[in-house]
Design an enzyme around this catalytic site. Structure first.
Site, mmCIF file in Angstrom:
data_model
loop_
_atom_site.group_PDB
_atom_site.id
_atom_site.type_symbol
_atom_site.label_atom_id
_atom_site.label_comp_id
_atom_site.label_asym_id
_atom_site.label_seq_id
_atom_site.Cartn_x
_atom_site.Cartn_y
_atom_site.Cartn_z
ATOM 1 N N ASN A 1 0.861 -1.179 0.000
ATOM 2 C CA ASN A 1 0.000 0.000 0.000
ATOM 3 C C ASN A 1 0.898 1.229 0.000
ATOM 4 O OD1 ASN A 1 -1.871 1.980 0.393
ATOM 5 N ND2 ASN A 1 -2.294 1.488 2.533
ATOM 6 N N LYS B 1 0.025 4.231 -0.240
ATOM 7 C CA LYS B 1 -0.653 5.406 0.337
ATOM 8 C C LYS B 1 -0.468 6.609 -0.593
ATOM 9 C CE LYS B 1 0.266 3.451 4.838
ATOM 10 N NZ LYS B 1 -0.161 3.501 6.216
ATOM 11 N N HIS C 1 -9.702 0.554 4.519
ATOM 12 C CA HIS C 1 -8.419 0.776 5.199
ATOM 13 C C HIS C 1 -8.639 1.689 6.409
ATOM 14 C CE1 HIS C 1 -4.349 2.211 5.975
ATOM 15 N NE2 HIS C 1 -3.961 1.074 5.420
ATOM 16 N N GLU D 1 -7.102 4.141 7.482
ATOM 17 C CA GLU D 1 -6.995 5.592 7.237
ATOM 18 C C GLU D 1 -8.264 6.130 6.586
ATOM 19 O OE1 GLU D 1 -3.154 5.350 5.337
ATOM 20 O OE2 GLU D 1 -2.362 4.705 7.281
ATOM 21 N N GLU E 1 -5.713 -5.631 10.165
ATOM 22 C CA GLU E 1 -4.752 -4.551 10.419
ATOM 23 C C GLU E 1 -5.145 -3.810 11.695
ATOM 24 O OE1 GLU E 1 -2.464 -3.266 6.767
ATOM 25 O OE2 GLU E 1 -4.268 -2.068 6.768
ATOM 26 N N GLY F 1 1.778 1.948 10.858
ATOM 27 C CA GLY F 1 2.682 3.098 10.800
ATOM 28 C C GLY F 1 3.280 3.491 12.139
ATOM 29 N N SER G 1 2.998 -2.337 10.496
ATOM 30 C CA SER G 1 4.431 -2.238 10.801
ATOM 31 C C SER G 1 5.215 -3.504 10.450
ATOM 32 C CB SER G 1 4.651 -1.848 12.273
ATOM 33 O OG SER G 1 4.132 -0.555 12.505
HETATM 34 C C1 PEP Z 1 -0.962 -0.095 5.760
HETATM 35 O O1 PEP Z 1 -0.898 0.994 5.224
HETATM 36 O O2 PEP Z 1 -1.888 -0.848 5.483
HETATM 37 C C2 PEP Z 1 0.078 -0.466 6.712
HETATM 38 C C3 PEP Z 1 -0.005 -1.644 7.304
HETATM 39 O O3 PEP Z 1 1.070 0.441 6.943
HETATM 40 P P1 PEP Z 1 2.471 0.148 7.681
HETATM 41 O O4 PEP Z 1 3.058 -1.087 7.078
HETATM 42 O O5 PEP Z 1 3.301 1.383 7.379
HETATM 43 O O6 PEP Z 1 2.188 -0.018 9.128
#
Ligand code: PEP
Length: 251
Positions: A9, A11, A96, A98, A170, A176, A212
């Protein structure tokens, strides 16, 4: 045995020129492997460039990070599933954290997006996961079940549509933040998600972990058989490192 899925992803990073450069580097570094798929979710403006860059590689898919539920019309700034498909998307990321927590997407809106993506024949990665206060209150499974019910429940999706669904667990507190769930914690939630899916007749759905994930923790995470792959944000932005990460566990 389900094939592993490594989903990147990006973003709000990597415009069309950068996407082309990234994928040139990545495709040199990563050759097709039959035990895994690699999907990229670039920003919508980079979809076509990314799709073109991987057009000779059936193992590499490109997807859209979000869709609006209407197919077309006066919805300034929005991207529909059919428009994303026209730009080369084969998949859509929906729900997601976000979108849910920065942009205020509700469960009913996530559901409409799920149906829009599947109606446009896109594969779907549905994201679910609890916030830290929800986890600390012991509500993880209740939240994840509510999100699954909201997005996929109540019938209405036939077997062919369900077969195109992947679920990404997630936990919001892990995205993040540099703090990943342990493989055991992730697996406990994956088992619940798998049981929920089995109740809908979906026995083979892939369930990814996201939050992460990086080069240091990927091997330990994938050693847990409940994880069918990973959804990765920050650690997918460098094509060299991502090229290495997606080869984890390969012979
Ligand atoms: C994500 O954007 O779905 C995600 C898991 O981000 P990160 O790996 O940066 O935690």
């Amino acid at each position: 045995m389900r094939r592993l899925l490594f989903a990147a992803n990006w973003k709000m990073h990597l415009g069309p020129r950068e996407a082309r450069e990234y994928l040139k580097t990545f495709t040199l570094r990563y050759q097709r492997r039959d035990d895994r798929d690699v999907w990229f979710f670039p920003p919508a403006v980079s979809l076509e460039a990314a799709a073109q860059a991987v057009r000779d590689r059936g193992d590499l898919w490109v997807g859209v990070q979000d869709v609006y539920w209407e197919p077309k019309g006066a919805f300034t700034g929005a991207v529909s599933a059919p428009l994303a498909a026209q730009a080369g998307a084969q998949a859509a990321l929906v729900g997601h954290s976000e979108r849910r927590h920065v942009f205020g997407e509700t469960d009913p809106e996530t559901r409409k997006k799920v149906h829009a993506a599947l109606s446009a024949d896109l594969a779907l990665v549905l994201c679910v996961g609890e916030t830290l206060p929800e986890r600390e209150a012991g509500r993880t499974l209740a939240v994840v079940t509510r999100q699954l019910d909201g997005a996929l429940g109540g019938g209405g999706l036939d077997a062919a549509a369900l077969a195109r669904v992947t679920v990404a667990y997630e936990p919001v507190w892990a995205i993040g933040t540099g703090r990943n769930a342990t493989p055991q914690d992730a697996a406990a939630v994956h088992r619940e998600i798998r049981a929920w899916l089995a109740g809908c007749g979906a026995q083979r759905t892939r369930i990814l972990y996201g939050g992460s994930v990086n080069l240091k923790n990927i091997a330990e995470l994938l050693s847990e058989p409940e994880l069918d792959g990973v959804l990765v944000g920050g650690a997918s932005l460098d094509p060299e490192a991502w090229g290495q990460l997606v080869q984890t566990g390969a012979e």
